[in-house]
Structures are given as structure tokens and as C-alpha cells.
Design a protein around this motif. Structure first.
Motif, PDB file in Angstrom:
ATOM      1  N   LEU A   5      45.288  37.625  45.681  1.00  0.00           N
ATOM      2  CA  LEU A   5      44.221  38.047  44.828  1.00  0.00           C
ATOM      3  C   LEU A   5      42.773  37.559  44.853  1.00  0.00           C
ATOM      4  O   LEU A   5      42.752  36.406  45.029  1.00  0.00           O
ATOM      5  N   PRO A   6      41.732  38.420  44.554  1.00  0.00           N
ATOM      6  CA  PRO A   6      40.437  37.959  44.703  1.00  0.00           C
ATOM      7  C   PRO A   6      40.450  36.717  43.226  1.00  0.00           C
ATOM      8  O   PRO A   6      41.096  37.197  42.282  1.00  0.00           O
ATOM      9  N   PRO A   7      39.652  35.848  43.483  1.00  0.00           N
ATOM     10  CA  PRO A   7      39.620  34.879  42.295  1.00  0.00           C
ATOM     11  C   PRO A   7      39.708  35.452  41.043  1.00  0.00           C
ATOM     12  O   PRO A   7      39.989  35.021  39.893  1.00  0.00           O
ATOM     13  N   ALA A   8      38.737  36.398  40.601  1.00  0.00           N
ATOM     14  CA  ALA A   8      38.285  36.864  39.403  1.00  0.00           C
ATOM     15  C   ALA A   8      39.438  37.807  38.940  1.00  0.00           C
ATOM     16  O   ALA A   8      39.916  37.654  37.647  1.00  0.00           O
ATOM     17  N   VAL A   9      40.261  38.495  39.645  1.00  0.00           N
ATOM     18  CA  VAL A   9      41.605  39.242  39.423  1.00  0.00           C
ATOM     19  C   VAL A   9      42.735  38.311  38.931  1.00  0.00           C
ATOM     20  O   VAL A   9      43.430  38.417  38.108  1.00  0.00           O
ATOM     21  N   GLU A  10      42.590  36.989  39.670  1.00  0.00           N
ATOM     22  CA  GLU A  10      43.611  36.055  39.411  1.00  0.00           C
ATOM     23  C   GLU A  10      43.390  35.402  38.083  1.00  0.00           C
ATOM     24  O   GLU A  10      44.345  35.415  37.301  1.00  0.00           O
ATOM     25  N   ARG A  11      42.261  35.292  37.881  1.00  0.00           N
ATOM     26  CA  ARG A  11      41.829  34.565  36.426  1.00  0.00           C
ATOM     27  C   ARG A  11      41.982  35.596  35.478  1.00  0.00           C
ATOM     28  O   ARG A  11      42.529  35.308  34.376  1.00  0.00           O
ATOM     29  N   ALA A  12      41.844  36.896  35.512  1.00  0.00           N
ATOM     30  CA  ALA A  12      42.110  37.788  34.723  1.00  0.00           C
ATOM     31  C   ALA A  12      43.601  38.098  34.302  1.00  0.00           C
ATOM     32  O   ALA A  12      44.029  38.275  33.265  1.00  0.00           O
ATOM     33  N   ASN A  13      44.455  37.938  35.368  1.00  0.00           N
ATOM     34  CA  ASN A  13      45.750  38.071  35.188  1.00  0.00           C
ATOM     35  C   ASN A  13      46.287  36.919  34.297  1.00  0.00           C
ATOM     36  O   ASN A  13      47.213  37.009  33.473  1.00  0.00           O
ATOM     37  N   LEU A  14      46.050  35.636  34.404  1.00  0.00           N
ATOM     38  CA  LEU A  14      46.087  34.360  33.753  1.00  0.00           C
ATOM     39  C   LEU A  14      45.710  34.776  32.282  1.00  0.00           C
ATOM     40  O   LEU A  14      46.307  34.445  31.299  1.00  0.00           O
ATOM     41  N   LEU A  15      44.455  35.104  32.128  1.00  0.00           N
ATOM     42  CA  LEU A  15      43.937  35.575  30.560  1.00  0.00           C
ATOM     43  C   LEU A  15      44.896  36.621  29.973  1.00  0.00           C
ATOM     44  O   LEU A  15      44.952  36.372  28.753  1.00  0.00           O
ATOM     45  N   ILE A  16      45.186  37.612  30.686  1.00  0.00           N
ATOM     46  CA  ILE A  16      46.058  38.561  30.071  1.00  0.00           C
ATOM     47  C   ILE A  16      47.439  37.996  29.803  1.00  0.00           C
ATOM     48  O   ILE A  16      48.201  38.178  28.527  1.00  0.00           O
ATOM     49  N   ASN A  17      48.076  37.054  30.531  1.00  0.00           N
ATOM     50  CA  ASN A  17      49.325  36.365  30.188  1.00  0.00           C
ATOM     51  C   ASN A  17      49.014  35.620  29.003  1.00  0.00           C
ATOM     52  O   ASN A  17      50.018  35.583  28.156  1.00  0.00           O
ATOM     53  N   LEU A  18      47.881  35.250  28.780  1.00  0.00           N
ATOM     54  CA  LEU A  18      47.530  34.304  27.353  1.00  0.00           C
ATOM     55  C   LEU A  18      47.159  35.174  26.433  1.00  0.00           C
ATOM     56  O   LEU A  18      46.896  34.669  25.428  1.00  0.00           O
ATOM     57  N   GLU A  26      36.159  41.823  30.463  1.00  0.00           N
ATOM     58  CA  GLU A  26      34.713  41.341  30.699  1.00  0.00           C
ATOM     59  C   GLU A  26      34.687  40.989  32.160  1.00  0.00           C
ATOM     60  O   GLU A  26      33.683  41.216  32.862  1.00  0.00           O
ATOM     61  N   LEU A  27      35.652  40.229  32.338  1.00  0.00           N
ATOM     62  CA  LEU A  27      35.983  39.469  33.912  1.00  0.00           C
ATOM     63  C   LEU A  27      36.261  40.776  34.741  1.00  0.00           C
ATOM     64  O   LEU A  27      35.541  40.813  35.939  1.00  0.00           O
ATOM     65  N   LEU A  28      36.962  41.537  34.621  1.00  0.00           N
ATOM     66  CA  LEU A  28      37.602  42.705  35.501  1.00  0.00           C
ATOM     67  C   LEU A  28      36.419  43.763  35.607  1.00  0.00           C
ATOM     68  O   LEU A  28      36.181  44.092  36.633  1.00  0.00           O
ATOM     69  N   ALA A  29      35.394  44.014  34.605  1.00  0.00           N
ATOM     70  CA  ALA A  29      34.373  44.756  34.605  1.00  0.00           C
ATOM     71  C   ALA A  29      33.453  44.161  35.570  1.00  0.00           C
ATOM     72  O   ALA A  29      32.907  44.879  36.301  1.00  0.00           O
ATOM     73  N   ARG A  30      33.164  42.863  35.529  1.00  0.00           N
ATOM     74  CA  ARG A  30      32.440  42.315  36.553  1.00  0.00           C
ATOM     75  C   ARG A  30      32.756  42.322  38.104  1.00  0.00           C
ATOM     76  O   ARG A  30      32.079  42.781  39.018  1.00  0.00           O
TER      77      ARG A  30
END
Length: 374
Positions: A5-18, A26-30
Motif C-alpha cells: 500500500l502507498p504510505p498514506a493509504v496504509e496510515r489511513a487504514n490504521l487510523l480507521i482501525n483506531l 483528510e489523509l485520503l483526500a490528499r
């Protein structure tokens, strides 16, 4: 090989899990501003909308963009099915899930999700076709079909708890207790701390015929040690603890009965009642069986309880009104018993009043508060 996964999508995935959905959006929009053809970003955006808003319209818009880029993306199809359900288009999810299965016939999750939803979809269709009434034969046929799909999910994902959860739910809806219990055992083999399965197995054991309150409380206390946050098991422990407290009331009523026997309160045909007043030695001797009842039936029993059960008993008395009522009735009955025995009565009228005064409050509520113990 799975594409990273691209780093931004991976971070967004973790944020959703949290459950930090707004930050993820916001991260996915960017990320989508940089690359509007990132399918996984669109899928995660739909997931974020379903997470905190249950916003089917926005989720459908996101999955629509993902499927426009790749109509055969299984992840997008599965998220699209979830969005359809949230958007009030539940029956349409069957076709989407079957398409996901066609594209990835070895992926267990598509089967499990279809099995979980199919019997509900069939129920909706049957109700709509029959004036709001679901025909029994339609429902049973839907459960059989869903059960076969769930078994396929288990064959493809034998280590996946969700597949067994779906199969267990279908068996439960079909009143197949044996299969439901087998699925619970399979779930607990994979996840020994699975709260729902552990709660169900513990409840079955604790409510089996012949299981005493102490045994039931011990079963729930042991299970709570593995899953301390389980609300159903805490309720079960509370109910078992309340049954223990109801047993204290029975001890007091037994002492009240012994007091009545000690003073020979009720005349019997052909019998001669004791002469009153009773001597001090006789009255003290009548206290011995009462002391034995409380020492063996309450004190010793209490000391043998698990520490967690003892703590819960004190907590239950603070939290619930009925345990305080039961203990108050036990104390009142015991006080009446002591008054009957210890005072050197010359007439039986007043002790008789004390006997009925001690008995009546407990008898008046005994059957009414019985459901509180369940």
C-alpha cells in the motif's frame, strides 16, 4: 504477491482501525488529489464513511469511483456491498457478493459475508411477497442455502473465526443447538478469549439442570478471568451471586422454623405442648442448631467461595436493590427467631405473632423475586 500500500493509504487504514475516521478522510483526500486512480484509497474512503457516519451515499460514491477504475477489483466489490446495505439497498448485495466469489473463488471472506446476509435477504423477499409475513418454508430454505455457503467459507478459511461465527449464527437461527455448540467450540479453539462464544458456553454449563448457585458462580468467575470485559458473563455472575444471597434467606427461614419447633408453637393432634416458660438451658440449647446452620451453611460456604465471587457479592449488594431486600428479610426472620427462643414466654400468642411476622415478608416476595435470579 500483494502490492504494498502507498504510505498514506496504509496510515489511513490504521487510523480507521483506531476509529479516527475524520483524520483518515483528510489523509485520503490528499492522497486522491495526488492520484485519483488509487483504487485502494477510494475503498478506504468508503470504509471511513461507513465507520462513523454509516453514510451509504458517500460510501457508494467512493466505491463507484473504485469500480469505475477496475470493475473486477474484489476488495472494491466487497466494500460496495457494505455500502449498498448501509444505503438501504440490501437485496442488491447478493449479486455483488456472487460476482466477488466468481472473480475470486478461493477467497473465504466473500462466502462468509454472503452466507451471513443471504438468509436475511431471502427473508426480506419472502416478507415483501407475502404481505409482511415470512413463510417458514422460505426461511428454512434460505438457512439451508446459507449454511452450505458458510461451510464452503470454513473449508476455504479453516483458521478464520468469522466463518465459524456465521455458521454458528445460521445454526442458531435454525434452532440446531448441536451444530451451534460445535461452532462455538471451534471458535474457542481458534480464539480462547472470544467473549461471545465463551459467554454462551459458560451460560450453557451454568444453567444446566442440577447446577447449584455456587457452581454457576464459579463457572462465570473462571470465564471472566479469561474475558474480563464480557457484559453477558458479568450478568451471569450477578445472577448466580443473587441466587447465593437468596439461599441466605432460606437459612434464616429454617432457623425460624426451628424456633417454632423449639417452643412447640403449633399444637399437633394427640400431642402435648411443652410447658412455658422454657428453662434457660433449653433456650440456649435451641440456639445450637441455628449456630450450626449459619456456620456451615453461610460462613464456611462463604469462605470457600472464590475471591472474585466474594467481591462480586459485596458489589451486587451495593448495585442492586433486591439483594438488600433479601438480606433485610433474612435479618428480620432471624431476629424474630431469636426473640421466640431467647425470651422466656409464658404464652404462645406473642411468639406466634413473631413467627408469622418473620415468615410473611419472605413468602410474600419469594416467588416474585425468583425471576431476578435468572
Amino acid at each position: 504477491m500483494t502490492t504494498p500500500l502507498p504510505p498514506a493509504v496504509e496510515r489511513a487504514n490504521l487510523l480507521i482501525n483506531l476509529e479516527r475516521y475524520e483524520e483518515a478522510r483528510e489523509l485520503l483526500a490528499r492522497r486522491l488529489a495526488e492520484d485519483p486512480e488509487d483504487i485502494r484509497a477510494w475503498v478506504e474512503l468508503a470504509r471511513s464513511h461507513l465507520g462513523d457516519e454509516e453514510n451509504g451515499a458517500k460510501a457508494l460514491e467512493a466505491t463507484g469511483r473504485a469500480l469505475a477504475l477496475d470493475a473486477e477489483n474484489v476488495g472494491a466489490l466487497l466494500m460496495h456491498a457494505r455500502a449498498l446495505r448501509a444505503g438501504g439497498r440490501f437485496p442488491e448485495t447478493e449479486g455483488v457478493l456472487r460476482e466477488a466469489i466468481r472473480l475470486a473463488p478461493d477467497y473465504w471472506y466473500s462466502y462468509a459475508l454472503l452466507a451471513n446476509w443471504l438468509w436475511r435477504i431471502r427473508g426480506i423477499s419472502s416478507g415483501q411477497a407475502n404481505g409482511g409475513q415470512i413463510r417458514r418454508e422460505d426461511f428454512e430454505a434460505a438457512l439451508r442455502e446459507a449454511g452450505l455457503i458458510a461451510q464452503q467459507a470454513i473449508r476455504l478459511g479453516p483458521e478464520e473465526v468469522y466463518a465459524y461465527e456465521v455458521a454458528r449464527l445460521i445454526a442458531h437461527m435454525g434452532a440446531d443447538r448441536s451444530v451451534a455448540d460445535q461452532m462455538d467450540e471451534a471458535i474457542l479453539r481458534l480464539d480462547p478469549q472470544h467473549q461471545d462464544a465463551l459467554a454462551r458456553r459458560t451460560k450453557n454449563a451454568a444453567t444446566a439442570p442440577g447446577v447449584k448457585a455456587t457452581e454457576a458462580a464459579t463457572l462465570y468467575a473462571d470465564a471472566l478471568a479469561s474475558a474480563p470485559g464480557s457484559a453477558p458473563m458479568q450478568r451471569g455472575l450477578d445472577e448466580a451471586s443473587y441466587r447465593l444471597l437468596r439461599g441466605v434467606r432460606w437459612l434464616a427461614l429454617l432457623c425460624l422454623a426451628l424456633a417454632a419447633v423449639g417452643i412447640d408453637l403449633f399444637a399437633t393432634d394427640g400431642g402435648t405442648q411443652r410447658e412455658l416458660p422454657l428453662g434457660l438451658g433449653q433456650r440456649l440449647w435451641d440456639l445450637v442448631p441455628m449456630a450450626a446452620i449459619w456456620a456451615l451453611g453461610a460462613l464456611l460456604r462463604y469462605r470457600r467461595l472464590r475471591a472474585g465471587i466474594r467481591v462480586n457479592l459485596h458489589s451486587l449488594i451495593r448495585r442492586w436493590a433486591w439483594p438488600r431486600v433479601v438480606l433485610g428479610q433474612a435479618a428480620w426472620a432471624m431476629l424474630c427467631a431469636l426473640l421466640i427462643i431467647l425470651i422466656p414466654w409464658t404464652q404462645r400468642m406473642v411468639p406466634l405473632v413473631f413467627f408469622w411476622a418473620g415468615l410473611a415478608p419472605a413468602v410474600a416476595t419469594m416467588w416474585f423475586d425468583r425471576p431476578k435470579a435468572r
